[in-house]
Design a protein around this motif. Structure first.
Motif, PDB file in Angstrom:
ATOM      1  N   GLY A  73       0.832  -1.206   0.000  1.00 53.55           N
ATOM      2  CA  GLY A  73       0.000   0.000   0.000  1.00 53.55           C
ATOM      3  C   GLY A  73       0.864   1.254   0.000  1.00 53.55           C
ATOM      4  N   ALA A  74       1.926   1.235   0.811  1.00 54.07           N
ATOM      5  CA  ALA A  74       2.836   2.396   0.845  1.00 54.07           C
ATOM      6  C   ALA A  74       3.494   2.565  -0.526  1.00 54.07           C
ATOM      7  CB  ALA A  74       3.885   2.204   1.932  1.00 54.07           C
ATOM      8  N   ALA A  75       3.790   1.440  -1.165  1.00 56.39           N
ATOM      9  CA  ALA A  75       4.436   1.486  -2.491  1.00 56.39           C
ATOM     10  C   ALA A  75       3.540   2.199  -3.504  1.00 56.39           C
ATOM     11  CB  ALA A  75       4.754   0.068  -2.967  1.00 56.39           C
ATOM     12  N   LEU A  76       2.224   1.996  -3.408  1.00 53.41           N
ATOM     13  CA  LEU A  76       1.304   2.662  -4.349  1.00 53.41           C
ATOM     14  C   LEU A  76       1.397   4.177  -4.180  1.00 53.41           C
ATOM     15  CD1 LEU A  76      -1.857   0.384  -3.991  1.00 53.41           C
ATOM     16  CD2 LEU A  76       0.031   0.192  -5.623  1.00 53.41           C
ATOM     17  N   CYS A  77       1.540   4.623  -2.940  1.00 54.81           N
ATOM     18  CA  CYS A  77       1.651   6.070  -2.685  1.00 54.81           C
ATOM     19  C   CYS A  77       2.980   6.604  -3.212  1.00 54.81           C
ATOM     20  CB  CYS A  77       1.523   6.358  -1.186  1.00 54.81           C
ATOM     21  SG  CYS A  77      -0.057   5.804  -0.536  1.00 54.81           S
ATOM     22  N   VAL A  78       4.044   5.819  -3.038  1.00 54.05           N
ATOM     23  CA  VAL A  78       5.366   6.230  -3.550  1.00 54.05           C
ATOM     24  C   VAL A  78       5.303   6.367  -5.074  1.00 54.05           C
ATOM     25  CG1 VAL A  78       7.749   5.416  -3.875  1.00 54.05           C
ATOM     26  CG2 VAL A  78       6.683   5.291  -1.612  1.00 54.05           C
ATOM     27  N   ALA A  79       4.668   5.407  -5.733  1.00 56.97           N
ATOM     28  CA  ALA A  79       4.547   5.474  -7.202  1.00 56.97           C
ATOM     29  C   ALA A  79       3.674   6.659  -7.610  1.00 56.97           C
ATOM     30  CB  ALA A  79       3.952   4.173  -7.730  1.00 56.97           C
ATOM     31  N   ALA A  80       2.602   6.897  -6.844  1.00 55.20           N
ATOM     32  CA  ALA A  80       1.648   7.951  -7.208  1.00 55.20           C
ATOM     33  C   ALA A  80       2.306   9.330  -7.211  1.00 55.20           C
ATOM     34  CB  ALA A  80       0.473   7.938  -6.217  1.00 55.20           C
TER      35      ALA A  80
END
Ligand code: UD1
Length: 417
Positions: free
Chosen positions: A373-380
């Motif tokens: 989930g944190a990775a999705l924010c980093v990508a976003a």
């Protein structure tokens, strides 16, 4: 549960303190049971998993309350030795309470924590180590009935350097007579933190951070005031956020010594990372470059908990990076969601190949697990337009307030109901 909105495309500029380490305070909260006394745990992050630990402590008859960022626990009134199935299922690392309850009460009754979103999560090493110390464990019907009129220290050899098993056995060994030696122990910094906590309570524990941990048990422990170490995976997340979006961030309290495999990879990718007395400064200009294969391994190897967030930081890099996940079976569930944002990732069993793309696009995506989930924010942060991240309850297990911290670093993020 709220959704997290991220408007990407801007450079980061800002600073944030790094919260206390989740994986450090969870075993410390279990360890408070050994003291039958008051413990003041400073820098304790307010997280879903910490709340679950507090509920477990209260179910056992202990008291716990917050004063700002400090959690005050009093385990003198402990009057139970069982944890209900519902609480055991809420937090996968609840098994860590087993060693402490057994050491204090001579018996414990817990259900299996079961599998989790990362795949099966066996606790066979925890149980065989406790049996080595003299516990009788019957696991009929999915409930663990554990009994030990007297635990006796001895040498335990772990076949895998399991973090949880090392911690559980350290706690049980504090209540065992004589000396326990844990060979092939996990060497994670959180184990060093647990040793420091037990020492502050009057325990005799040596060797944490090496492969052999020695505990001389049977001493009465007392309460203490203790400050939890900073969370190295949260620090890694914000370094990866800067690598993804570009810019310059300062992470107050981050310790590079806990993070050196992550910072080495980010430097290889083109980021400048500089430690100073107060934390870490990270500057990332231009485009990232692909890096040599990243293989997850027990500490001091590359942490499995940072695999997804590093992958997210490299989605727009020049070239291709190979990831090899060696710790958990099911740890690429974020890949499909990153693909929705335009990432080019192919998965072959435990290997994933990330080929850098020119652009990422904001999209509706769903958290599959905490670090995914944190990775999705980093990508976003590096995507054009807005990303709406749903099922954020996973993120709440490990980040106090991810939107708040990313905003402090200069990102456009907010929670929406
Ligand atoms: C801890 C961390 C987690 C991190 C993981 C690996 C906490 C609360 N969680 O989890 O964030 O991802 O370390 O760094 O600290 N295994 C067995 N039998 C056992 C125990 C473990 O086969 O009895 C296996 C696991 O399936 C896994 C490997 O050993 O493949 C490592 O697991 P372990 O180190 O125990 O991880 P946790 O303590 O669960």
């Amino acid at each position: 549960m709220s959704q997290l909105l991220v408007r990407g495309g801007g450079l980061l500029r800002g600073e944030t303190p790094v919260q206390g380490a989740k994986n450090s305070v969870l075993p410390i909260l279990a360890a408070t049971i050994l003291t039958a006394d008051q413990v003041e745990l400073q820098n304790c992050p307010r997280l879903r998993d910490v709340d679950a630990s507090v509920r477990i402590l209260r179910e056992l008859g202990c008291e716990a309350h917050w004063e700002g960022g400090t959690l005050l626990v009093d385990t003198a009134g402990l009057n139970g030795c069982g944890i209900s199935d519902i609480l055991m299922r809420e937090m996968r690392s609840s098994a860590i309470f087993l060693g402490a309850i057994l050491a204090r009460c001579g018996q414990a009754e817990l259900s299996y924590p079961g599998g989790c979103e990362l795949g099966p999560r066996p606790i066979d090493l925890h149980l065989s180590g406790l049996r080595d110390l003299g516990a009788e464990i019957d696991d009929a019907g999915g409930t663990l009935h554990c009994r030990a009129s007297r635990l006796q220290g001895r040498e335990i050899v772990l076949s895998i350097p399991s973090v949880g098993a090392t911690e559980n056995l350290m706690l049980a060994a504090c209540g065992a007579g004589g000396v326990t030696t844990i060979a092939n122990a996990a060497r994670e910094p959180e184990i060093v933190d647990l040793q420091a906590f037990l020492t502050a309570c009057g325990g005799q524990v040596f060797g944490a951070g090496t492969s052999t941990v020695t505990v001389t048990g049977g001493r009465k422990l007392h309460g203490c005031t203790y400050t939890a170490m900073p969370d190295r995976i949260v620090a890694a997340t914000y370094l990866c956020a800067a690598a993804s979006a570009g810019g310059r961030v300062f992470l107050r309290g981050a310790e590079e010594g806990h993070l050196s495999t992550v910072t080495a990879v980010l430097r290889e990718a083109g980021c400048e990372i500089r430690p100073d007395a107060q934390g870490l400064v990270c500057s990332c200009r231009g485009q990232r470059t692909a890096v040599r294969p990243v293989r997850t391994a027990p500490y001091p190897g590359f942490p499995t908990d940072a695999q997804a967030i590093l992958m997210a930081a490299l989605l727009r890099s020049r070239g291709a990076t190979v990831f090899e996940e060696n710790m958990f079976e099911n740890r690429y569930r974020h890949v499909d969601e990153l693909t929705r944002m335009g990432a080019n990732i192919r998965v072959f069993g435990r290997t994933a190949v990330v080929s850098g793309v020119e652009r990422l696009y904001g999209a509706p995506v769903r958290c599959t697990d905490l670090r995914g989930g944190a990775a999705l924010c980093v990508a976003a942060l590096a995507a054009e337009g807005e990303t709406c991240v749903s099922e954020t309850s996973h993120i709440a297990r490990g980040y106090e307030d991810l939107a708040r911290d990313l905003r402090a670093l200069g990102a456009e993020t907010s929670w929406v109901d």
